[in-house]
Design an enzyme around this catalytic site. Structure first.
Site, mmCIF file in Angstrom:
data_model
loop_
_atom_site.group_PDB
_atom_site.id
_atom_site.type_symbol
_atom_site.label_atom_id
_atom_site.label_comp_id
_atom_site.label_asym_id
_atom_site.label_seq_id
_atom_site.Cartn_x
_atom_site.Cartn_y
_atom_site.Cartn_z
ATOM 1 C CB CYS A 80 -0.937 -0.003 1.191
ATOM 2 S SG CYS A 80 -1.913 -1.496 1.239
ATOM 3 C CG HIS B 213 -3.293 2.858 1.939
ATOM 4 N ND1 HIS B 213 -3.839 2.471 0.735
ATOM 5 C CD2 HIS B 213 -3.367 1.760 2.751
ATOM 6 C CE1 HIS B 213 -4.208 1.215 0.808
ATOM 7 N NE2 HIS B 213 -3.942 0.757 2.022
ATOM 8 C CG ASN C 177 -6.534 -1.605 1.095
ATOM 9 O OD1 ASN C 177 -5.823 -1.156 0.203
ATOM 10 N ND2 ASN C 177 -6.040 -2.057 2.233
HETATM 11 N N1 ACO Z 1 -18.203 -10.067 8.271
HETATM 12 C C1 ACO Z 1 -18.657 -10.405 9.494
HETATM 13 N N2 ACO Z 1 -17.847 -10.731 10.500
HETATM 14 C C2 ACO Z 1 -16.527 -10.728 10.260
HETATM 15 C C3 ACO Z 1 -15.986 -10.404 9.003
HETATM 16 C C4 ACO Z 1 -16.885 -10.069 7.988
HETATM 17 N N3 ACO Z 1 -16.481 -9.729 6.742
HETATM 18 N N4 ACO Z 1 -14.656 -10.489 9.069
HETATM 19 C C5 ACO Z 1 -14.324 -10.855 10.319
HETATM 20 N N5 ACO Z 1 -15.470 -11.002 11.038
HETATM 21 C C6 ACO Z 1 -15.612 -11.395 12.450
HETATM 22 C C7 ACO Z 1 -14.410 -12.109 12.971
HETATM 23 O O1 ACO Z 1 -14.512 -13.482 12.689
HETATM 24 C C8 ACO Z 1 -14.483 -11.811 14.442
HETATM 25 O O2 ACO Z 1 -15.449 -12.673 15.002
HETATM 26 P P1 ACO Z 1 -15.186 -13.357 16.451
HETATM 27 O O3 ACO Z 1 -15.033 -12.197 17.397
HETATM 28 O O4 ACO Z 1 -16.404 -14.180 16.663
HETATM 29 O O5 ACO Z 1 -13.919 -14.138 16.277
HETATM 30 C C9 ACO Z 1 -15.102 -10.425 14.516
HETATM 31 O O6 ACO Z 1 -15.696 -10.201 13.222
HETATM 32 C C10 ACO Z 1 -14.131 -9.300 14.850
HETATM 33 O O7 ACO Z 1 -13.015 -9.370 14.006
HETATM 34 P P2 ACO Z 1 -11.785 -8.413 14.264
HETATM 35 O O8 ACO Z 1 -10.705 -8.901 13.400
HETATM 36 O O9 ACO Z 1 -11.531 -8.233 15.737
HETATM 37 O O10 ACO Z 1 -12.334 -7.003 13.718
HETATM 38 P P3 ACO Z 1 -11.568 -5.647 13.707
HETATM 39 O O11 ACO Z 1 -12.363 -4.672 14.469
HETATM 40 O O12 ACO Z 1 -10.110 -5.762 14.030
HETATM 41 O O13 ACO Z 1 -11.639 -5.239 12.152
HETATM 42 C C11 ACO Z 1 -10.313 -5.207 10.147
HETATM 43 C C12 ACO Z 1 -11.014 -6.072 11.213
HETATM 44 C C13 ACO Z 1 -11.365 -4.427 9.409
HETATM 45 C C14 ACO Z 1 -9.587 -6.131 9.185
HETATM 46 C C15 ACO Z 1 -9.300 -4.234 10.813
HETATM 47 O O14 ACO Z 1 -8.490 -4.959 11.710
HETATM 48 C C16 ACO Z 1 -8.436 -3.529 9.819
HETATM 49 O O15 ACO Z 1 -8.897 -2.728 9.024
HETATM 50 N N6 ACO Z 1 -7.123 -3.739 9.888
HETATM 51 C C17 ACO Z 1 -6.200 -3.018 9.019
HETATM 52 C C18 ACO Z 1 -6.099 -3.657 7.686
HETATM 53 C C19 ACO Z 1 -5.171 -2.824 6.854
HETATM 54 O O16 ACO Z 1 -5.026 -1.642 7.035
HETATM 55 N N7 ACO Z 1 -4.506 -3.398 5.916
HETATM 56 C C20 ACO Z 1 -3.610 -2.522 5.166
HETATM 57 C C21 ACO Z 1 -2.633 -3.245 4.564
HETATM 58 S S1 ACO Z 1 -3.248 -3.816 3.062
HETATM 59 C C22 ACO Z 1 -1.848 -3.990 2.093
HETATM 60 O O17 ACO Z 1 -0.763 -3.644 2.455
HETATM 61 C C23 ACO Z 1 -2.082 -4.623 0.743
#
Ligand code: ACO
Length: 323
Positions: free
Chosen positions: A112, A250, A280
């Site tokens: 990214c 980003h 993203n």
């Molecule tokens: N729909 C419904 N539920 C979901 C989904 C979905 N699509 N995805 C995950 N869940 C569930 C999980 O299973 C988990 O359930 P559980 O508590 O029963 O185990 C729950 O939702 C919470 O998941 P978390 O991972 O704790 O959610 P979080 O609040 O951390 O959000 C997210 C996840 C959106 C991925 C966040 O962590 C994020 O944006 N991280 C940054 C990602 C990023 O910036 N990447 C950039 C790099 S990309 C690159 O370099 C190419």
């Protein structure tokens, strides 16, 4: 010394739009979960166009917009983690397609941060005095490296491309940069794994071809390093935050941007956000945002903006650009 200025900016995304509701038909998710956790409403997905084709469309638009002939281009850099091939590079495919016969061309892999890294490299070539015009593109078809059965990643990513033509300017252009990597945390996000496999060795476990990430770790990393990097830019360049018209981050997650805005004590209105529309798009997200801003007339000559990328690698980098 000459600076590197942006002569033209443009972007292109595949026509097909897939909404959160569409995704809820293939994995156990909902518009409510995706939107509240990320700010994403929809994404553009390829129906067959590969990364090079998105880049070629951007490059053609840039040439036309700036009135530049392909023979004038000295350098083409593409930032991508989803190239058509390991070789030839996407940039070479672009060079061939647009007839930039005098250019040399290569890809860089910085996820990214890919566009910011590529722009930083082009800046040094332009400043060397030996190169007059460069095309810099960030482009991805992440849809081909996403596991469409994994709801924790497939809802987050989209396809698209954006880019700029840069050239020497007497005043303005790229004024400061702050570039970093943190390889010791690299395995917190991986994609397209390929272990050695030949007549002498067989991998102990299967390769994982998909994007895999520790989302929470990346989230925490981004909310820590981005405010620091933006502050570094302000300090290095001796300007105040009031002099900055927009911060173009980003587009990974709108909650990351909210936290960054709070930490910087900057109103959220100063940040350009379009993650709702594109999700993203990794290396493409910043130049797509710049392309949209330019189309909307938000970028006027003399405006100072900060672009800031962060992601897998881990990598991050920011730049102050006077338009
Ligand atoms: N729909 C419904 N539920 C979901 C989904 C979905 N699509 N995805 C995950 N869940 C569930 C999980 O299973 C988990 O359930 P559980 O508590 O029963 O185990 C729950 O939702 C919470 O998941 P978390 O991972 O704790 O959610 P979080 O609040 O951390 O959000 C997210 C996840 C959106 C991925 C966040 O962590 C994020 O944006 N991280 C940054 C990602 C990023 O910036 N990447 C950039 C790099 S990309 C690159 O370099 C190419």
């Amino acid at each position: 010394m000459l600076n590197t200025g942006i002569r033209a900016v443009d972007h292109y995304a595949p026509e097909k739009i897939v909404t959160n509701d569409d995704l809820s038909q293939i994995v156990d998710t909902s518009d409510e979960w995706i939107y509240t956790r990320t700010g994403i409403k929809q994404r553009h997905l390829s129906t067959g166009e590969d990364t090079s084709q998105l880049c070629i469309e951007v490059a053609k638009r840039l040439l036309e917009k700036s009135g530049t002939s392909p023979e004038e281009i000295d350098l083409i850099i593409v930032g991508t983690i989803s190239p058509d091939y390991a070789t030839p590079s996407t940039a070479c495919l672009v060079q061939g397609a647009i007839g930039a016969v005098n250019a040399f061309a290569f890809d860089i892999s910085a996820a990214c941060s890919g566009f910011v890294y590529a722009l930083s490299i082009a800046d040094k070539f332009i400043k060397s005095g030996g190169y007059k015009k460069a095309i810099v593109i960030g482009a991805e078809t992440l849809s081909k490296i996403v596991d469409w059965k994994d709801r924790s990643t497939c809802v987050l990513f989209g396809d698209g491309a954006g880019g700029v033509i840069v050239e020497p300017v007497d005043k303005g252009g790229i004024l400061a940069e702050d570039m970093h990597s943190k390889g010791e945390d690299g395995l917190k996000m991986t994609g397209n794994e390929r272990k050695p496999e030949n007549m002498l060795c067989t991998p102990e476990s299967e390769n994982n071809p998909y994007l895999v990430m520790d989302g929470r770790a990346i989230f925490n990393f981004a909310t820590k390093v981005v405010p620091h990097s933006v502050n570094e830019i302000i300090e290095k360049s001796g300007i105040s935050m009031d002099d900055v018209k927009y911060i173009v981050p980003h587009q990974a997650n709108s909650r990351i941007i909210d936290i960054v805005a709070r930490k910087l004590n900057v109103p959220i209105e100063k940040f350009y956000l379009n993650i709702n529309e594109y999700a993203n798009t990794s290396a493409a997200s910043i130049p797509i945002a710049l392309g949209e801003m330019s189309e909307k007339g938000l970028l006027k000559k003399g405006d100072k903006i900060i672009v800031t990328g962060f992601g897998a690698g881990l990598t991050w980098g920011s730049m102050l650009i006077e338009w």
